[in-house]
Design a protein around this motif. Structure first.
Motif, mmCIF file in Angstrom:
data_model
loop_
_atom_site.group_PDB
_atom_site.id
_atom_site.type_symbol
_atom_site.label_atom_id
_atom_site.label_comp_id
_atom_site.label_asym_id
_atom_site.label_seq_id
_atom_site.Cartn_x
_atom_site.Cartn_y
_atom_site.Cartn_z
ATOM 1 N N SER A 43 0.831 -1.202 0.000
ATOM 2 C CA SER A 43 0.000 0.000 0.000
ATOM 3 C C SER A 43 0.867 1.254 0.000
ATOM 4 N N PRO A 44 0.336 2.395 -0.465
ATOM 5 C CA PRO A 44 1.120 3.635 -0.517
ATOM 6 C C PRO A 44 1.665 4.074 0.837
ATOM 7 N N ASP A 45 0.911 3.839 1.921
ATOM 8 C CA ASP A 45 1.396 4.257 3.234
ATOM 9 C C ASP A 45 2.356 3.260 3.853
ATOM 10 N N GLY A 46 2.601 2.136 3.173
ATOM 11 C CA GLY A 46 3.561 1.151 3.655
ATOM 12 C C GLY A 46 3.082 0.299 4.806
ATOM 13 N N ARG A 47 1.832 0.427 5.203
ATOM 14 C CA ARG A 47 1.333 -0.309 6.368
ATOM 15 C C ARG A 47 0.690 -1.646 6.003
ATOM 16 N N SER A 48 0.281 -1.828 4.766
ATOM 17 C CA SER A 48 -0.439 -3.042 4.385
ATOM 18 C C SER A 48 0.199 -3.668 3.152
ATOM 19 N N ARG A 49 0.338 -4.975 3.192
ATOM 20 C CA ARG A 49 0.863 -5.713 2.039
ATOM 21 C C ARG A 49 -0.118 -6.842 1.712
#
Length: 265
Positions: free
Chosen positions: A236-242
């Protein structure tokens, strides 16, 4: 079309070849549904007797056509019921034919309940994610039958529905597709709600995050996941979810999971 052909009375008056083919269909249908359970329930000393079925024994182990999809499971069962009814109503051979066809009819009608009895609820047995991440299982089966049916697919090496990641939008929403019904889905981890079906991708789909095809197992570690097989991932763009499309067992059904970081660094 199959059921329409079976409704022709000529099949029962045109010779033994047609009737024999219908009996073989019923036998293979029962073997596909109940075969594996019967083999597991057979004492070891009697297991060699199963080889009398020759190449049809594979239906009890893998490539069972009735477990390709729930739709086809019920199509095969409906056609089996139609054949049994026609044998009962139109078949010749006296009470023996009617008793046998009635017994098969009862077994086919019980098939959906038998699947729940024969197979345990489906679970992700090999999936592990990094510490500090929450595992969100987007394709978790809903209901006892759906869960047992997916376990049956794993036991019979059937892949079932396949999933395709389209990526994350700028608003950190995940978009993915499924070849079952050619459906598109959207998932928003910020709300925690279940994925919902959509008609099309957003207009700014060119800004979706890239999808990485891995085609291998991934070691567990920082931002890592371990599963039997990881087909593709997207961050995800915010780096919190893959998000990741995985298989919990080789040749088994596909699943889609999301690893959501609980605490920012």
């Amino acid at each position: 079309m199959i059921c329409a052909i079976l409704m022709s009375k000529k099949l029962f008056t045109g010779g033994r070849l047609y009737c024999g083919a219908l009996w073989v269909f019923l036998a293979l249908l029962l073997l596909s549904v109940y075969g594996r359970w019967l083999v597991d329930a057979t004492p070891k000393t009697l297991l060699p007797a199963w080889w009398i079925f020759g190449p049809f024994i594979v239906l009890t182990d893998f490539l069972s056509p009735v477990f390709i999809d729930r739709f086809w499971f019920f199509v095969f069962c409906i056609c089996g019921l139609a054949v049994c009814v026609l044998f009962w109503v139109l078949g010749r051979g006296g009470w023996r034919i009617r008793v046998v066809s009635a017994a098969i009819l009862a077994a086919i009608m019980a098939a959906p309940f038998a699947v729940v009895f024969m197979y345990a609820p489906y679970s992700l047995r090999t999936v592990r994610v990094s510490s500090g991440y929450e595992l969100i299982w987007l394709t978790q089966p809903q209901g006892r039958f759906d869960s047992a049916f997916k376990t049956a697919q794993r036991e019979h090496d059937v892949s079932g529905c396949e999933y395709l990641l389209h990526g994350w939008g700028p608003d950190n929403r995940l978009y993915y597709g499924s070849d079952c019904g050619n459906a598109l889905w959207m998932y928003d981890p910020q709300t925690g709600e279940k994925p919902r079906r959509i008609q099309s991708l957003p207009l700014n789909s060119e800004f979706l995050t890239p999808v990485t095809a891995t085609g291998n197992t991934r070691p567990s570690g920082k931002d890592g996941i371990w599963a039997t097989w990881v087909a593709e991932t997207s961050l995800s763009p915010d780096g919190r979810s893959r998000a990741a499309v995985i298989q919990d067992s080789f040749y088994g059904p596909f699943d889609l999971i999301v690893m959501h970081r609980l605490v920012l660094d």
